[in-house]
Write an enzyme that holds these catalytic residues in place. Structure first.
Site, PDB file in Angstrom:
ATOM      1  N   SER A 136       0.688  -1.219   0.165  1.00 37.72           N
ATOM      2  CA  SER A 136       0.052   0.081   0.003  1.00 37.72           C
ATOM      3  C   SER A 136       0.765   1.146  -0.048  1.00 37.72           C
ATOM      4  O   SER A 136       2.092   1.127   0.343  1.00 37.72           O
ATOM      5  CB  SER A 136      -0.907   0.130   1.397  1.00 37.72           C
ATOM      6  OG  SER A 136      -1.497   1.156   1.428  1.00 37.72           O
ATOM      7  N   TYR A 149      -3.288  -1.117  10.259  1.00 39.33           N
ATOM      8  CA  TYR A 149      -2.929  -1.464   8.899  1.00 39.33           C
ATOM      9  C   TYR A 149      -1.551  -0.874   8.168  1.00 39.33           C
ATOM     10  O   TYR A 149      -0.921  -1.867   7.658  1.00 39.33           O
ATOM     11  CB  TYR A 149      -4.020  -0.593   8.127  1.00 39.33           C
ATOM     12  CG  TYR A 149      -4.243  -0.802   6.640  1.00 39.33           C
ATOM     13  CD1 TYR A 149      -4.620  -1.881   6.132  1.00 39.33           C
ATOM     14  CD2 TYR A 149      -3.521   0.076   5.637  1.00 39.33           C
ATOM     15  CE1 TYR A 149      -4.543  -2.098   4.613  1.00 39.33           C
ATOM     16  CE2 TYR A 149      -3.370  -0.074   4.391  1.00 39.33           C
ATOM     17  CZ  TYR A 149      -3.924  -1.179   3.910  1.00 39.33           C
ATOM     18  OH  TYR A 149      -4.146  -1.371   2.334  1.00 39.33           O
ATOM     19  N   LYS A 153       1.306  -3.259   6.353  1.00 35.21           N
ATOM     20  CA  LYS A 153       1.846  -3.160   5.107  1.00 35.21           C
ATOM     21  C   LYS A 153       3.290  -2.728   4.951  1.00 35.21           C
ATOM     22  O   LYS A 153       4.117  -3.256   4.005  1.00 35.21           O
ATOM     23  CB  LYS A 153       1.027  -2.158   4.393  1.00 35.21           C
ATOM     24  CG  LYS A 153      -0.597  -2.363   4.101  1.00 35.21           C
ATOM     25  CD  LYS A 153      -0.668  -3.867   3.330  1.00 35.21           C
ATOM     26  CE  LYS A 153      -1.939  -3.978   2.922  1.00 35.21           C
ATOM     27  NZ  LYS A 153      -2.101  -5.361   2.142  1.00 35.21           N
TER      28      LYS A 153
HETATM   29  N1  LIG Z   1      -8.398   0.146  -2.374  1.00 38.72           N
HETATM   30  C1  LIG Z   1      -7.215   0.756  -2.279  1.00 38.72           C
HETATM   31  O1  LIG Z   1      -7.266   1.976  -2.487  1.00 38.72           O
HETATM   32  C2  LIG Z   1      -5.853   0.237  -1.770  1.00 38.72           C
HETATM   33  C3  LIG Z   1      -4.871   0.953  -1.550  1.00 38.72           C
HETATM   34  C4  LIG Z   1      -3.587   0.248  -1.171  1.00 38.72           C
HETATM   35  C5  LIG Z   1      -3.589  -1.106  -0.925  1.00 38.72           C
HETATM   36  N2  LIG Z   1      -4.735  -1.920  -1.120  1.00 38.72           N
HETATM   37  C6  LIG Z   1      -4.560  -3.199  -0.884  1.00 38.72           C
HETATM   38  O2  LIG Z   1      -5.228  -4.000  -2.062  1.00 38.72           O
HETATM   39  C7  LIG Z   1      -5.602  -5.258  -1.706  1.00 38.72           C
HETATM   40  C8  LIG Z   1      -7.205  -5.290  -2.001  1.00 38.72           C
HETATM   41  O3  LIG Z   1      -7.795  -4.420  -1.265  1.00 38.72           O
HETATM   42  P1  LIG Z   1      -9.326  -3.783  -1.556  1.00 38.72           P
HETATM   43  O4  LIG Z   1      -9.311  -2.309  -1.615  1.00 38.72           O
HETATM   44  O5  LIG Z   1      -9.851  -4.490  -2.633  1.00 38.72           O
HETATM   45  O6  LIG Z   1     -10.110  -4.180  -0.353  1.00 38.72           O
HETATM   46  P2  LIG Z   1     -11.690  -4.981  -0.152  1.00 38.72           P
HETATM   47  O7  LIG Z   1     -12.462  -4.368  -1.246  1.00 38.72           O
HETATM   48  O8  LIG Z   1     -12.149  -4.771   1.442  1.00 38.72           O
HETATM   49  O9  LIG Z   1     -11.523  -6.397  -0.611  1.00 38.72           O
HETATM   50  C9  LIG Z   1     -10.462  -7.191   0.132  1.00 38.72           C
HETATM   51  C10 LIG Z   1     -10.756  -8.887  -0.165  1.00 38.72           C
HETATM   52  O10 LIG Z   1     -10.104  -9.686   0.784  1.00 38.72           O
HETATM   53  C11 LIG Z   1     -10.899 -10.682   1.189  1.00 38.72           C
HETATM   54  N3  LIG Z   1     -10.599 -10.996   2.441  1.00 38.72           N
HETATM   55  C12 LIG Z   1     -10.281 -10.236   3.487  1.00 38.72           C
HETATM   56  N4  LIG Z   1     -10.143 -11.175   4.832  1.00 38.72           N
HETATM   57  C13 LIG Z   1      -9.737 -12.364   4.228  1.00 38.72           C
HETATM   58  C14 LIG Z   1      -9.453 -13.385   4.768  1.00 38.72           C
HETATM   59  N5  LIG Z   1      -9.148 -13.687   6.153  1.00 38.72           N
HETATM   60  N6  LIG Z   1      -9.482 -14.571   3.793  1.00 38.72           N
HETATM   61  C15 LIG Z   1      -9.475 -14.650   2.380  1.00 38.72           C
HETATM   62  N7  LIG Z   1     -10.023 -13.275   1.968  1.00 38.72           N
HETATM   63  C16 LIG Z   1      -9.931 -12.483   2.881  1.00 38.72           C
HETATM   64  C17 LIG Z   1     -12.308 -10.055   1.117  1.00 38.72           C
HETATM   65  O11 LIG Z   1     -13.379 -10.938   1.172  1.00 38.72           O
HETATM   66  P3  LIG Z   1     -14.131 -11.702   2.165  1.00 38.72           P
HETATM   67  O12 LIG Z   1     -14.491 -10.512   3.186  1.00 38.72           O
HETATM   68  O13 LIG Z   1     -15.256 -12.451   1.600  1.00 38.72           O
HETATM   69  O14 LIG Z   1     -13.050 -12.556   2.708  1.00 38.72           O
HETATM   70  C18 LIG Z   1     -12.260  -9.191  -0.103  1.00 38.72           C
HETATM   71  O15 LIG Z   1     -12.477 -10.145  -1.198  1.00 38.72           O
HETATM   72  C19 LIG Z   1      -5.583  -5.073  -0.086  1.00 38.72           C
HETATM   73  O16 LIG Z   1      -4.341  -6.011   0.334  1.00 38.72           O
HETATM   74  C20 LIG Z   1      -5.379  -3.870   0.192  1.00 38.72           C
HETATM   75  O17 LIG Z   1      -4.610  -3.626   1.498  1.00 38.72           O
HETATM   76  C21 LIG Z   1      -6.108  -1.131  -1.619  1.00 38.72           C
END
Ligand SMILES: NC(=O)c1ccc[n+]([C@@H]2O[C@H](COP(=O)([O-])OP(=O)(O)OC[C@H]3O[C@@H](n4cnc5c(N)ncnc54)[C@H](OP(=O)(O)O)[C@@H]3O)[C@@H](O)[C@H]2O)c1
Length: 226
Positions: A136, A149, A153
């Protein structure tokens, strides 16, 4: 060339958009998440040879079983995307209770190591493969109210770069900052402000060609998605 892509956290957000996008490009996608309804819907939408299983990455036994099934029935992945993660609710560090802190650590750090522990030996036997651990902007900088968080990261950056120094030639480990994308996670920390950022589908359309080109030349580099 069609590749096998393993993605954790495919029930929504970036993982969901990547699963659909990679399948559309002709790759075989295996994914997991904790929400059985969302996984069932994705299985129905994409069909065979793709497979989506209900697995909590923080549960080592579930991960072990899943990866054994995948390697036996689909094959050893060419690309592993450790994408699953959660964020703490916005609060100063001293107001986060120990259960919530544990959950963030268990999923965001231990969950990634659970996958690595089971997937790296078959990848070493195969002699190739790329592991992308989702970091991140908050793996390289900090903000208030998201300290748990941020801690995970920053850990992903260190863990991945050390792993990169351990892997044999032919394999690669890469910490990836995906950017800022309007998902449930961003809405949790940015509130209504999240809506000014791009959708996961628009992000995935740019990220997929970038991810598929990653290889040993990128081993250990802290990268940012386009
Ligand atoms: N969105 C951003 O702007 C952003 C920025 C920087 C980094 N990131 C990183 O990008 C990645 C994806 O983020 P996102 O924004 O897509 O988040 P999100 O919309 O909250 O989706 C997270 C996904 O992870 C799954 N998950 C959570 N806990 C889990 C577990 N214990 N076992 C299996 N699956 C699990 C969730 O599904 P379930 O709840 O069904 O398990 C969901 O499919 C993450 O690593 C996040 O830290 C995102």
């Amino acid at each position: 060339m069609s590749k096998i892509i393993l993605i954790t956290g495919v029930s929504k957000g970036l993982g969901h958009a990547m699963a659909k996008g990679f399948a559309r490009e002709g790759h075989t996608v295996v994914g997991c998440g904790r929400n059985p309804e969302a996984l069932e819907k994705l299985s129905e939408a994409l069909g065979a040879p793709h497979r989506f299983d209900s697995v909590d990455v923080s549960n080592d036994q579930e991960v072990a079983q899943w990866i054994q099934n995948v390697t036996n029935n689909v094959g050893v992945p060419d690309l592993v995307l450790n994408n699953a993660a959660i964020i703490n609710h916005n609060a100063p560090l001293w107001e986060i209770d120990s259960d919530e802190f544990d959950r963030v650590i268990d999923i965001n750090i231990k969950g990634v190591q659970n996958v690595i522990r089971h997937i790296v030996p078959p990848m070493i036997r195969k002699g190739s493969g790329v592991i992308v651990n989702f970091s991140s902007g908050w793996g390289r900088s900090t903000s208030p109210e998201v300290a748990p968080y941020c801690a995970t990261k920053w850990a992903i950056e260190g863990l991945t770069r050390a792993l990169a120094q351990e892997l044999p030639t032919g394999l690669a480990a890469i910490p990836l900052n995906p950017g800022v994308i309007n998902t449930d996670m961003l809405q949790s920390c940015f509130g209504a402000g999240a809506s000014q950022f791009e959708t996961a589908e628009i992000w995935a359309a740019k990220a997929i060609p970038f991810l598929i080109e990653l290889g040993p030349k990128d081993n250990g580099k802290s990268l940012t998605a386009p």
